[in-house]
Design a protein around this motif. Structure first.
Motif, PDB file in Angstrom:
ATOM      1  N   LYS A  71       1.605   4.208  -2.748  1.00 43.22           N
ATOM      2  CA  LYS A  71       1.440   5.463  -2.341  1.00 43.22           C
ATOM      3  C   LYS A  71       2.717   6.225  -2.942  1.00 43.22           C
ATOM      4  N   GLY A  72       3.906   5.955  -3.107  1.00 49.18           N
ATOM      5  CA  GLY A  72       4.490   7.050  -2.560  1.00 49.18           C
ATOM      6  C   GLY A  72       5.615   6.130  -4.370  1.00 49.18           C
ATOM      7  N   SER A  76      10.511   9.725  -3.108  1.00 47.80           N
ATOM      8  CA  SER A  76       9.322   9.655  -2.623  1.00 47.80           C
ATOM      9  C   SER A  76       9.262   9.331  -0.897  1.00 47.80           C
ATOM     10  N   SER A  95       1.077  -1.201   0.493  1.00 49.93           N
ATOM     11  CA  SER A  95      -0.138  -0.113  -0.079  1.00 49.93           C
ATOM     12  C   SER A  95       0.631   1.879   0.046  1.00 49.93           C
ATOM     13  N   GLU A  96       1.991   1.130   0.862  1.00 48.15           N
ATOM     14  CA  GLU A  96       2.499   2.458   1.381  1.00 48.15           C
ATOM     15  C   GLU A  96       3.502   2.478  -0.646  1.00 48.15           C
ATOM     16  N   GLN A 112       1.921   6.898  -7.271  1.00 49.71           N
ATOM     17  CA  GLN A 112       1.677   7.894  -6.751  1.00 49.71           C
ATOM     18  C   GLN A 112      -0.113   7.253  -7.025  1.00 49.71           C
ATOM     19  N   MET A 113      -0.707   6.448  -6.411  1.00 46.33           N
ATOM     20  CA  MET A 113      -1.879   6.182  -5.831  1.00 46.33           C
ATOM     21  C   MET A 113      -2.641   6.981  -4.460  1.00 46.33           C
ATOM     22  N   ALA A 114      -3.453   7.549  -4.545  1.00 47.20           N
ATOM     23  CA  ALA A 114      -4.130   8.355  -2.996  1.00 47.20           C
ATOM     24  C   ALA A 114      -4.115   7.344  -2.496  1.00 47.20           C
ATOM     25  N   LYS A 115      -4.976   6.313  -3.001  1.00 51.50           N
ATOM     26  CA  LYS A 115      -5.824   5.477  -1.297  1.00 51.50           C
ATOM     27  C   LYS A 115      -5.916   4.227  -1.753  1.00 51.50           C
ATOM     28  N   PRO A 116      -4.709   3.612  -2.222  1.00 53.50           N
ATOM     29  CA  PRO A 116      -5.177   2.341  -3.094  1.00 53.50           C
ATOM     30  C   PRO A 116      -5.852   1.245  -2.571  1.00 53.50           C
ATOM     31  N   ASN A 131      -6.631   0.487   2.902  1.00 54.80           N
ATOM     32  CA  ASN A 131      -7.818   0.322   2.653  1.00 54.80           C
ATOM     33  C   ASN A 131      -8.084  -1.034   2.404  1.00 54.80           C
ATOM     34  N   ASP A 190      -5.869  -2.249  -6.122  1.00 49.97           N
ATOM     35  CA  ASP A 190      -4.813  -1.605  -6.274  1.00 49.97           C
ATOM     36  C   ASP A 190      -3.644  -2.584  -5.964  1.00 49.97           C
TER      37      ASP A 190
END
Length: 318
Positions: free
Chosen positions: A171-172, A306, A167-168, A175-179, A211, A227
């Motif tokens: 995100k980093g 990131s 998940s991190e 570039q996924m806001a809320k995977p 999430n 995701d």
């Protein structure tokens, strides 16, 4: 001088060092790129190739001579011990001492894993590092599947951590806001699956750092339901090898230029990062070409920029 230094094992890969040099040239074609590339390998072989590509005098390149090479068939631990002056050995030394901020190799996978886990070390609090792969989706985006081979047998607590690591990374780096995180299973219902999946599901559901959206079946792997998809390394490696065959089949049937099927080609994604260790390490495919090497450099650059490893350290701090 660049704030980001990336080391490349120039002697690793079926087409080393020529494709590595071509990949660096491809990356440096973008004048906005400011990373300093440490080319680690046999200088006598590397220098003429840098000259032929017209990048020998580029200030973004530094050649580090490594007189030894670890072959594909050598025992990883023994080779690292007996060949400290190999391109992989020197690469890990430079990474561990802070001379470079990330290390890339398409060479001996076992040696890369051993070096990563015993020279660089696992981040405190992480039970086991994991390796992910990108999964092309029908909507044009990418998902992430992990683990894909580093941990054949897993415990529920490890899969729960893989979900955080994946998940991190999404995100980093992606570039996924809320995977959305899902557990790969044989059915969508919470009670489905083997003992591992049944025990992992409640951990993921209660994990407030991710999430979690439930189970996902393999037939939905390339769709939009999730995701980040979590599984044990045995299952993940089988899925990965099956997915790798898709491009080969597409090429045999003259469908390699299909908008979706073409995205299964390994060269599009560069390499595989090892998640959960102290610094960025990326392992490339043995048949990596110039495009794959260029993408691995970009991948390493994104991991550094990131602050991925620092973020993981803060999340797993006791």
């Amino acid at each position: 001088m660049s704030d980001i230094n990336i080391g490349i094992d120039m002697m690793g890969g079926d087409y080393a060092p020529s494709e590595a040099v071509k990949g660096i040239a491809l990356y440096l074609n973008d004048d906005s790129k400011t990373c300093l590339i440490y080319c680690i390998g046999n200088e006598a072989e590397i220098q003429p190739l840098l000259d032929s590509c017209g990048i020998a005098a580029d200030p973004r390149i530094k050649v580090v001579h490594a007189p030894q090479t670890i072959g594909y068939n050598e025992h990883p631990t023994k080779a690292l011990k007996e060949k400290p002056d190999s391109s992989i050995g020197i690469g890990f030394h430079l990474l561990s001492t802070g001379k470079i901020h990330a290390f890339i190799s398409a060479g001996n996978t076992g040696a890369m894993l051993v070096g990563a886990m015993y020279t660089i070390k696992t981040i405190e609090g992480v039970l086991r590092p994991t390796i992910p792969t990108l999964v092309p989706k029908l909507n044009g985006e990418n998902g992430l599947l992990l683990d894909v081979g580093l941990n054949a047998d897993c415990k529920p607590e490890q899969l729960n951590q893989f979900a955080i690591l994946g998940s991190e990374y999404a995100k980093g780096v992606l570039q996924m806001a809320k995977p959305r995180v899902a557990l790969l299973n044989v059915g969508e219902e919470a009670e489905k699956g083997n003992l591992l999946c049944q025990a992992t599901y409640p951990l993921l559901k209660e994990n407030e750092q991710i999430n979690f959206v439930g189970n996902i079946e393999s037939r939905d792997l390339f769709k939009e339901q999730a995701d980040v998809i979590v599984c044990d390394g045995f299952t993940g490696n089988i899925v990965l090898k099956m997915a790798e065959s898709i491009y080969e089949i597409a090429a045999e049937r003259q469908l390699e230029n299909d908008a979706f099927l073409s995205r299964f080609h390994y060269e599009n994604y560069g390499g595989t990062p090892i998640l959960g260790i102290d610094k960025p390490v990326i392992i490339g495919h043995g048949i990596s070409n110039d495009r794959a090497f260029s993408n691995m450099i970009i991948q390493a650059e994104q991991m550094i920029a990131s602050g991925f490893c620092d973020k993981i350290k803060s999340l797993f701090k006791a």
